[in-house]
Design a protein around this motif. Structure first.
Motif, PDB file in Angstrom:
ATOM      1  N   CYS A  19      30.513 -49.064-145.985  1.00 46.32           N
ATOM      2  CA  CYS A  19      30.964 -50.363-146.473  1.00 46.32           C
ATOM      3  C   CYS A  19      32.132 -50.893-145.645  1.00 46.32           C
ATOM      4  N   LEU A  20      32.325 -52.193-145.759  1.00 46.86           N
ATOM      5  CA  LEU A  20      33.522 -52.872-145.270  1.00 46.86           C
ATOM      6  C   LEU A  20      34.458 -53.049-146.449  1.00 46.86           C
ATOM      7  N   ILE A  21      35.697 -52.660-146.291  1.00 48.17           N
ATOM      8  CA  ILE A  21      36.717 -52.832-147.324  1.00 48.17           C
ATOM      9  C   ILE A  21      37.742 -53.841-146.807  1.00 48.17           C
ATOM     10  N   VAL A  22      38.098 -54.800-147.633  1.00 44.76           N
ATOM     11  CA  VAL A  22      39.171 -55.725-147.280  1.00 44.76           C
ATOM     12  C   VAL A  22      40.180 -55.725-148.408  1.00 44.76           C
ATOM     13  N   MET A  23      41.436 -55.474-148.070  1.00 43.31           N
ATOM     14  CA  MET A  23      42.529 -55.498-149.028  1.00 43.31           C
ATOM     15  C   MET A  23      43.346 -56.760-148.790  1.00 43.31           C
ATOM     16  N   GLY A  24      43.365 -57.651-149.752  1.00 40.05           N
ATOM     17  CA  GLY A  24      44.105 -58.899-149.615  1.00 40.05           C
ATOM     18  C   GLY A  24      45.325 -58.922-150.509  1.00 40.05           C
ATOM     19  N   CYS A  25      46.409 -59.495-150.018  1.00 39.58           N
ATOM     20  CA  CYS A  25      47.645 -59.601-150.786  1.00 39.58           C
ATOM     21  C   CYS A  25      48.098 -61.052-150.812  1.00 39.58           C
ATOM     22  N   GLY A  26      48.702 -61.447-151.934  1.00 48.15           N
ATOM     23  CA  GLY A  26      49.192 -62.810-152.068  1.00 48.15           C
ATOM     24  C   GLY A  26      50.700 -62.841-152.185  1.00 48.15           C
ATOM     25  N   GLU A  27      51.179 -63.669-153.120  1.00 45.93           N
ATOM     26  CA  GLU A  27      52.617 -63.775-153.331  1.00 45.93           C
ATOM     27  C   GLU A  27      53.153 -62.501-153.980  1.00 45.93           C
ATOM     28  N   SER A  28      54.458 -62.329-153.912  1.00 50.71           N
ATOM     29  CA  SER A  28      55.094 -61.169-154.518  1.00 50.71           C
ATOM     30  C   SER A  28      54.785 -61.132-156.011  1.00 50.71           C
ATOM     31  N   GLY A  29      54.380 -59.975-156.508  1.00 46.22           N
ATOM     32  CA  GLY A  29      54.054 -59.822-157.915  1.00 46.22           C
ATOM     33  C   GLY A  29      52.604 -60.081-158.242  1.00 46.22           C
ATOM     34  N   GLN A  30      51.838 -60.618-157.309  1.00 47.21           N
ATOM     35  CA  GLN A  30      50.416 -60.872-157.542  1.00 47.21           C
ATOM     36  C   GLN A  30      49.628 -59.606-157.241  1.00 47.21           C
ATOM     37  N   PRO A  31      48.692 -59.222-158.129  1.00 39.88           N
ATOM     38  CA  PRO A  31      47.945 -57.985-157.869  1.00 39.88           C
ATOM     39  C   PRO A  31      47.156 -58.083-156.574  1.00 39.88           C
ATOM     40  N   PRO A  32      47.194 -57.063-155.728  1.00 36.39           N
ATOM     41  CA  PRO A  32      46.323 -57.053-154.556  1.00 36.39           C
ATOM     42  C   PRO A  32      44.856 -57.076-154.983  1.00 36.39           C
ATOM     43  N   VAL A  33      44.018 -57.547-154.091  1.00 36.43           N
ATOM     44  CA  VAL A  33      42.580 -57.603-154.343  1.00 36.43           C
ATOM     45  C   VAL A  33      41.887 -56.714-153.319  1.00 36.43           C
ATOM     46  N   VAL A  34      41.012 -55.848-153.796  1.00 40.80           N
ATOM     47  CA  VAL A  34      40.231 -54.990-152.908  1.00 40.80           C
ATOM     48  C   VAL A  34      38.764 -55.379-153.058  1.00 40.80           C
ATOM     49  N   THR A  35      38.135 -55.784-151.963  1.00 40.97           N
ATOM     50  CA  THR A  35      36.718 -56.110-152.015  1.00 40.97           C
ATOM     51  C   THR A  35      35.962 -55.207-151.047  1.00 40.97           C
ATOM     52  N   THR A  36      34.715 -54.948-151.364  1.00 40.02           N
ATOM     53  CA  THR A  36      33.868 -54.177-150.453  1.00 40.02           C
ATOM     54  C   THR A  36      32.532 -54.872-150.299  1.00 40.02           C
ATOM     55  N   SER A  37      31.942 -54.715-149.135  1.00 41.82           N
ATOM     56  CA  SER A  37      30.590 -55.195-148.875  1.00 41.82           C
ATOM     57  C   SER A  37      29.835 -54.107-148.137  1.00 41.82           C
ATOM     58  N   GLU A  38      28.555 -53.969-148.453  1.00 39.25           N
ATOM     59  CA  GLU A  38      27.766 -52.913-147.832  1.00 39.25           C
ATOM     60  C   GLU A  38      27.535 -53.219-146.352  1.00 39.25           C
ATOM     61  N   LEU A  39      27.589 -52.188-145.526  1.00 36.94           N
ATOM     62  CA  LEU A  39      27.361 -52.375-144.092  1.00 36.94           C
ATOM     63  C   LEU A  39      25.956 -52.892-143.815  1.00 36.94           C
ATOM     64  N   SER A  40      24.987 -52.516-144.640  1.00 38.78           N
ATOM     65  CA  SER A  40      23.616 -52.988-144.415  1.00 38.78           C
ATOM     66  C   SER A  40      23.550 -54.505-144.455  1.00 38.78           C
ATOM     67  N   ASP A  41      24.371 -55.129-145.308  1.00 34.50           N
ATOM     68  CA  ASP A  41      24.385 -56.597-145.369  1.00 34.50           C
ATOM     69  C   ASP A  41      25.009 -57.197-144.117  1.00 34.50           C
ATOM     70  N   LEU A  42      25.973 -56.495-143.546  1.00 38.21           N
ATOM     71  CA  LEU A  42      26.672 -57.024-142.374  1.00 38.21           C
ATOM     72  C   LEU A  42      25.924 -56.733-141.083  1.00 38.21           C
ATOM     73  N   LEU A  43      24.857 -55.940-141.177  1.00 38.37           N
ATOM     74  CA  LEU A  43      24.010 -55.688-140.012  1.00 38.37           C
ATOM     75  C   LEU A  43      22.700 -56.467-140.092  1.00 38.37           C
ATOM     76  N   ALA A  44      22.459 -57.113-141.235  1.00 37.31           N
ATOM     77  CA  ALA A  44      21.188 -57.808-141.459  1.00 37.31           C
ATOM     78  C   ALA A  44      21.275 -59.251-140.973  1.00 37.31           C
ATOM     79  N   PRO A  45      20.129 -59.925-140.815  1.00 32.56           N
ATOM     80  CA  PRO A  45      20.158 -61.362-140.520  1.00 32.56           C
ATOM     81  C   PRO A  45      20.935 -62.100-141.616  1.00 32.56           C
ATOM     82  N   GLY A  46      21.647 -63.123-141.208  1.00 28.61           N
ATOM     83  CA  GLY A  46      22.474 -63.850-142.163  1.00 28.61           C
ATOM     84  C   GLY A  46      23.813 -63.209-142.430  1.00 28.61           C
ATOM     85  N   TRP A  47      24.185 -62.219-141.585  1.00 29.01           N
ATOM     86  CA  TRP A  47      25.436 -61.496-141.813  1.00 29.01           C
ATOM     87  C   TRP A  47      26.650 -62.414-141.789  1.00 29.01           C
ATOM     88  N   ALA A  48      26.628 -63.450-140.947  1.00 27.64           N
ATOM     89  CA  ALA A  48      27.806 -64.319-140.825  1.00 27.64           C
ATOM     90  C   ALA A  48      28.091 -65.039-142.141  1.00 27.64           C
TER      91      ALA A  48
END
Length: 386
Positions: free
Chosen positions: A38-67
């Motif tokens: 999988c691809l993991i992306v950890m995003g952070c916002g303003e101070s005190g805002q909970p970080p967000v962790v998202t994941t996407s399967e690598l198969s989706d990022l290797l398939a047509p329509g990945w962009a």
């Protein structure tokens, strides 16, 4: 798009994005499962805002329509107020042995795709603070270099060892506060044994049964059966199988598995949810939030997973008595898990379950609706706040 979006929540903070071992460990704890391919992306916002962790399967990022899928992934971070991010590509579970040429090829293809799309989509300033590639128990940092004409140039650091999960600070913190640590799935022959000894009966559509009470007895029975060593002839085994059979027979009825789902939604909330408008309410009213028991890794959520495994064993052999009831119960439990995973913002998990439902039950009338909710995706209204 198939994306898990488990926020870190107010009770914990995601730390150390510059330390890939901690990054991977924190993701494992937030997801309540081991990140794999999988691809993991950890995003952070303003101070005190909970970080967000998202994941996407690598198969989706290797398939047509990945962009398009990758753009949806990054747009999700922007929509949640993130102002900077770090990312990680995990090949396998990050620890197993893989051929080095394959790892290098994936490093180039996936890193180039991610970095180019991020540079195109993310606003300026939006620092992408690091991109890590994890495979073969090693990690490499990848950054964009100056283009060589029309060719994308990537700068890849020498590999460095990845610390085992149990040696990370994140794992130690979980132990200190007494939270359970997600562990690799293991074979459970006891569940399969129970599945082969279910005694299912057809439950009437208007049967006056309480699925909540049946579920409570089935959870207790599951705990005893998994911990015990008695054979199928033992009185305790027979009695506990009867409790599970009663619940399984009930959830084969759509009205009753929907009622059990509603009990899961009610859990920890102030009043019962309207059964007729359940999904519409969860989409528009953010005051409905999942209790810890119905989050991934929670007691109720895990029990539904285990019951589904039990029923799968009963479905595996068409010669077993009441095979048709077992199939209907498996469909009901799968639909419940899809909707609970969706409510927990775990769209990849829910999407995988929908794929399994479609593969096993191609005539399912529910699968198209569930697929639309998870792939579009349609978001639950709630979102954690600090």
């Amino acid at each position: 798009m198939t994306t898990n979006t488990p926020p870190a929540g107010s009770a914990r903070r995601v730390l150390h994005p510059y330390d890939p071992s901690e990054f991977l460990a924190e993701t494992r704890i937030c997801l309540r499962q081991i990140p794999t391919d999988c691809l993991i992306v950890m995003g952070c916002g303003e101070s005190g805002q909970p970080p967000v962790v998202t994941t996407s399967e690598l198969s989706d990022l290797l398939a047509p329509g990945w962009a398009d899928r990758l753009e949806q992934h990054l747009e999700l971070l922007l929509s949640r107020g993130c102002r900077r991010a770090s990312a990680m590509i995990v090949v396998g579970d990050g620890d197993g042995e893989l051929p080095e040429p394959a790892v290098e090829e994936l490093t180039v293809r996936l890193s180039a795709r991610f970095l180019a799309t991020a540079a195109h989509l993310l606003p300026d300033p939006f620092p992408l603070e690091s991109l890590w590639l994890v495979a073969n128990a090693q990690c490499r940092q990848v950054i964009r270099g100056e283009p060589d004409g029309d060719e994308e140039r990537l700068l890849v650091s020498p590999p460095q060892p990845l610390r085992p999960f149990q040696e990370t600070r994140a794992a130690a913190d979980e132990v200190l506060v007494g939270r359970s640590i997600p562990r690799p799935p293991r074979d459970e022959p006891r569940l399969e044994l129970v599945g082969r000894h279910l005694h299912l009966t057809r439950t009437a559509l208007d049967a006056a049964v309480d699925p909540g009470e049946l579920f409570a007895r089935a959870r207790d029975a599951l705990r005893r059966l998994r911990a015990g060593a008695e054979g199928p002839a033992a009185p305790r085994f027979v009695t506990d199988c009867e409790h599970i059979s009663e619940l399984v027979s009930a959830v084969a009825v759509e009205r009753l598995h929907w009622e059990l789902l509603a009990r899961c939604v009610d859990r920890g909330n102030a009043a019962p949810i309207d059964r007729e408008q359940l999904l519409q309410i969860l989409v528009r009213d953010g005051s409905w939030t999942p209790d810890v028991d119905v989050c991934a890794g929670g007691d109720w959520y895990v029990a539904i997973q285990q019951l589904r495994d039990v029923v799968a064993a009963g479905c595996a052999d068409p010669a077993l008595p009441n095979h048709g009831i077992a199939r209907e119960a498996w469909r009901g439990l799968t639909a419940m898990l899809v909707l609970l995973a969706w409510w927990n913002h775990r769209f990849a998990t829910a999407g995988g379950l929908v794929d399994e439902l479609w593969e096993r039950e191609p005539a399912s009338t529910l699968a198209p609706l569930l697929a639309r909710m998870t792939d579009t995706p349609i978001f639950p209204a709630w979102w954690p706040s600090p």
